[in-house]
Design a protein around this motif. Structure first.
Motif: not given
Length: 76
Positions: A6-32
């Motif tokens: 079984r291969i998970d063909a697509h996932h992301h990892l991020w560390d907000l202290s290392a690199r800001p993720q501007g796409w996470l600023d909206g209210p719709d994505v607050q859970p992640i």
């Protein structure tokens, strides 16, 4: 005998202290809007029987690329 993997063909990892993720600023994505690292990934892939994964870059950033290459070469 064929072995099925079984291969998970697509996932992301991020560390907000290392690199800001501007796409996470909206209210719709607050859970992640939190860090997601290898331990978070293992917590869901292990019980699901996933054998390998494909890490997909979040940002077009050379430093992120270098970090992900180092992560890919490290033991799990």
């Amino acid at each position: 005998m064929t072995t099925t993997r079984r291969i998970d063909a697509h996932h992301h990892l991020w560390d907000l202290s290392a690199r800001p993720q501007g796409w996470l600023d909206g209210p719709d994505v607050q859970p992640i809007r939190r860090d997601f690292g290898p331990a978070d990934l293992r917590a869901v892939t292990g019980p699901a029987g996933v054998d390998a994964t494909v890490l997909v870059q979040v940002l077009n950033d050379i430093d992120e690329t270098a970090d992900f290459l180092a992560l890919a070469g490290s033991p799990t």
